[in-house]
Enzyme design. Sequence first.
Site, PDB file in Angstrom:
ATOM      1  N   ALA A  43       0.750  -1.302   0.023  1.00  0.00           N
ATOM      2  CA  ALA A  43      -0.119  -0.136   0.096  1.00  0.00           C
ATOM      3  C   ALA A  43       0.781   1.340   0.033  1.00  0.00           C
ATOM      4  O   ALA A  43       1.798   1.101   0.641  1.00  0.00           O
ATOM      5  CB  ALA A  43      -0.736  -0.076   1.271  1.00  0.00           C
TER       6      ALA A  43
ATOM      7  N   GLU B  51      -2.577 -12.217  -4.381  1.00  0.00           N
ATOM      8  CA  GLU B  51      -3.953 -12.094  -4.433  1.00  0.00           C
ATOM      9  C   GLU B  51      -4.275 -10.658  -4.543  1.00  0.00           C
ATOM     10  O   GLU B  51      -3.901  -9.857  -3.764  1.00  0.00           O
ATOM     11  CB  GLU B  51      -4.877 -12.914  -3.414  1.00  0.00           C
ATOM     12  CG  GLU B  51      -4.909 -14.314  -3.417  1.00  0.00           C
ATOM     13  CD  GLU B  51      -3.998 -14.891  -2.184  1.00  0.00           C
ATOM     14  OE1 GLU B  51      -3.784 -14.189  -1.234  1.00  0.00           O
ATOM     15  OE2 GLU B  51      -3.982 -16.286  -2.390  1.00  0.00           O
TER      16      GLU B  51
ATOM     17  N   ASN C 149      -9.971  -4.197  -8.057  1.00  0.00           N
ATOM     18  CA  ASN C 149      -8.796  -3.197  -7.641  1.00  0.00           C
ATOM     19  C   ASN C 149      -8.027  -3.051  -9.097  1.00  0.00           C
ATOM     20  O   ASN C 149      -6.997  -3.530  -9.229  1.00  0.00           O
ATOM     21  CB  ASN C 149      -8.102  -3.986  -6.654  1.00  0.00           C
ATOM     22  CG  ASN C 149      -6.982  -3.079  -6.162  1.00  0.00           C
ATOM     23  OD1 ASN C 149      -6.906  -1.684  -6.743  1.00  0.00           O
ATOM     24  ND2 ASN C 149      -6.382  -3.137  -4.705  1.00  0.00           N
TER      25      ASN C 149
ATOM     26  N   TYR D 101       0.385  -4.499 -11.183  1.00  0.00           N
ATOM     27  CA  TYR D 101       0.803  -6.038 -11.337  1.00  0.00           C
ATOM     28  C   TYR D 101       1.008  -6.512 -12.922  1.00  0.00           C
ATOM     29  O   TYR D 101       2.152  -6.986 -13.190  1.00  0.00           O
ATOM     30  CB  TYR D 101      -0.012  -7.007 -10.658  1.00  0.00           C
ATOM     31  CG  TYR D 101      -0.165  -6.727  -9.247  1.00  0.00           C
ATOM     32  CD1 TYR D 101       0.978  -6.273  -8.282  1.00  0.00           C
ATOM     33  CD2 TYR D 101      -1.253  -6.592  -8.257  1.00  0.00           C
ATOM     34  CE1 TYR D 101       0.952  -5.909  -6.948  1.00  0.00           C
ATOM     35  CE2 TYR D 101      -1.442  -6.398  -6.976  1.00  0.00           C
ATOM     36  CZ  TYR D 101      -0.247  -6.275  -6.508  1.00  0.00           C
ATOM     37  OH  TYR D 101      -0.554  -6.018  -5.055  1.00  0.00           O
TER      38      TYR D 101
HETATM   39  C1  LIG Z   1      -2.144  -0.093  -5.599  1.00  0.00           C
HETATM   40  C2  LIG Z   1      -1.179   0.985  -5.251  1.00  0.00           C
HETATM   41  C3  LIG Z   1      -0.348   0.295  -4.199  1.00  0.00           C
HETATM   42  C4  LIG Z   1      -0.284   1.626  -6.359  1.00  0.00           C
HETATM   43  O1  LIG Z   1       0.447   2.381  -5.762  1.00  0.00           O
HETATM   44  P1  LIG Z   1       0.961   3.859  -6.557  1.00  0.00           P
HETATM   45  O2  LIG Z   1       2.252   4.234  -5.786  1.00  0.00           O
HETATM   46  O3  LIG Z   1      -0.185   4.937  -6.681  1.00  0.00           O
HETATM   47  O4  LIG Z   1       1.403   3.014  -8.091  1.00  0.00           O
HETATM   48  P2  LIG Z   1       2.350   3.859  -9.133  1.00  0.00           P
HETATM   49  O5  LIG Z   1       2.300   5.471  -8.973  1.00  0.00           O
HETATM   50  O6  LIG Z   1       3.766   3.246  -8.744  1.00  0.00           O
HETATM   51  O7  LIG Z   1       1.742   3.244 -10.270  1.00  0.00           O
HETATM   52  C5  LIG Z   1       2.342   2.166 -11.209  1.00  0.00           C
HETATM   53  C6  LIG Z   1       1.220   1.929 -12.378  1.00  0.00           C
HETATM   54  O8  LIG Z   1       0.454   1.141 -11.578  1.00  0.00           O
HETATM   55  C7  LIG Z   1      -0.836   1.669 -12.483  1.00  0.00           C
HETATM   56  N1  LIG Z   1      -1.814   2.307 -11.496  1.00  0.00           N
HETATM   57  C8  LIG Z   1      -1.331   2.757 -10.351  1.00  0.00           C
HETATM   58  N2  LIG Z   1      -2.591   3.446  -9.988  1.00  0.00           N
HETATM   59  C9  LIG Z   1      -3.468   3.528 -10.785  1.00  0.00           C
HETATM   60  C10 LIG Z   1      -4.886   3.851 -10.802  1.00  0.00           C
HETATM   61  N3  LIG Z   1      -5.418   4.708  -9.990  1.00  0.00           N
HETATM   62  N4  LIG Z   1      -5.628   3.454 -12.088  1.00  0.00           N
HETATM   63  C11 LIG Z   1      -5.048   2.790 -13.140  1.00  0.00           C
HETATM   64  N5  LIG Z   1      -3.619   2.425 -13.089  1.00  0.00           N
HETATM   65  C12 LIG Z   1      -2.994   2.572 -12.056  1.00  0.00           C
HETATM   66  C13 LIG Z   1      -0.571   2.281 -13.582  1.00  0.00           C
HETATM   67  O9  LIG Z   1      -0.172   1.545 -14.766  1.00  0.00           O
HETATM   68  C14 LIG Z   1       0.930   3.028 -12.986  1.00  0.00           C
HETATM   69  O10 LIG Z   1       1.555   3.238 -13.975  1.00  0.00           O
HETATM   70  P3  LIG Z   1       1.661   4.982 -14.401  1.00  0.00           P
HETATM   71  O11 LIG Z   1       1.568   5.922 -13.625  1.00  0.00           O
HETATM   72  O12 LIG Z   1       2.823   5.070 -15.352  1.00  0.00           O
HETATM   73  O13 LIG Z   1       0.434   4.700 -15.574  1.00  0.00           O
HETATM   74  C15 LIG Z   1      -1.973   2.224  -4.634  1.00  0.00           C
HETATM   75  O14 LIG Z   1      -2.939   2.624  -5.285  1.00  0.00           O
HETATM   76  C16 LIG Z   1      -2.624   1.560  -3.156  1.00  0.00           C
HETATM   77  O15 LIG Z   1      -1.946   1.643  -2.079  1.00  0.00           O
HETATM   78  N6  LIG Z   1      -4.137   1.178  -3.285  1.00  0.00           N
HETATM   79  C17 LIG Z   1      -4.688   0.902  -2.004  1.00  0.00           C
HETATM   80  C18 LIG Z   1      -4.170  -0.683  -1.459  1.00  0.00           C
HETATM   81  C19 LIG Z   1      -3.942  -1.708  -2.520  1.00  0.00           C
HETATM   82  O16 LIG Z   1      -5.102  -1.853  -3.237  1.00  0.00           O
HETATM   83  N7  LIG Z   1      -2.885  -2.341  -2.585  1.00  0.00           N
HETATM   84  C20 LIG Z   1      -2.956  -3.681  -3.327  1.00  0.00           C
HETATM   85  C21 LIG Z   1      -3.553  -4.747  -2.650  1.00  0.00           C
HETATM   86  S1  LIG Z   1      -3.354  -6.114  -3.740  1.00  0.00           S
END
Ligand SMILES: CC(C)(COP(=O)(O)OP(=O)(O)OC[C@H]1O[C@@H](n2cnc3c(N)ncnc32)[C@H](O)[C@@H]1OP(=O)(O)O)[C@@H](O)C(=O)NCCC(=O)NCCS
Length: 169
Positions: A89, A122, A127, A134
């Site tokens: 996260a 998983e 999401n 991933y």
């Molecule tokens: C999933 C999560 C960890 C991504 O973290 P983040 O730091 O925002 O991700 P990044 O900035 O590194 O993004 C990397 C890539 O992921 C994808 N991505 C990230 N957020 C996205 C969104 N809101 N919608 C679509 N694609 C997304 C894109 O491909 C992105 O690449 P880009 O920015 O060049 O388009 C974050 O949204 C989060 O903490 N979510 C809540 C917790 C969660 O769901 N954890 C995963 C449990 S399995």
Amino acid sequence: MRMGEGMDASITSERPSAPCVLRAARAEDVDAVLEIERAAFGDPWSRSAFVDLIGDPRVAFIVADIAGDVRGYIVAWYVLDEGEIGNLAVHDSARRQGIGARLLDGAIAAVRASDVDSLYLEVRDSNAAARALYASRGFAEVGRRREYYRRPKEDALVLRLDLEPIPPG
Ligand SMILES: CC(C)(COP(=O)(O)OP(=O)(O)OC[C@H]1O[C@@H](n2cnc3c(N)ncnc32)[C@H](O)[C@@H]1OP(=O)(O)O)[C@@H](O)C(=O)NCCC(=O)NCCS
């Protein structure tokens, strides 16, 4: 190498305004990790779940540290040649800055260094952000667990990344 070690101060990014450093989690990081965890998930891990991982040689518990503040974390563990991403996260104010991708890359590198050849995780079906992240690293869907999650109830997709062995030398 114990997973998560050896990454202090060496992996930095210019994308956030202050450099983002990936490093092994320490006991004093758990409060910040829990705050992010509780904001991100309806069924958050407990404090003890995180505390118990610190120092475990088969766990990569890595935090993203920006100017002394923990803005994200990832947990991966392995048994023999299989690894699993157990948690990831990023603080909601720090998303879409590449931090999640860097944490994921850090965990992949850590398990790869321990001769893991398949990495599983998983993810909630709905999401989209995590699934896009991933997919960008090559994880492919290999199964579905019906109603695996609670609060809200939802299927989990099982994803796998096949890791190439690190060439000798
Ligand atoms: C999933 C999560 C960890 C991504 O973290 P983040 O730091 O925002 O991700 P990044 O900035 O590194 O993004 C990397 C890539 O992921 C994808 N991505 C990230 N957020 C996205 C969104 N809101 N919608 C679509 N694609 C997304 C894109 O491909 C992105 O690449 P880009 O920015 O060049 O388009 C974050 O949204 C989060 O903490 N979510 C809540 C917790 C969660 O769901 N954890 C995963 C449990 S399995």
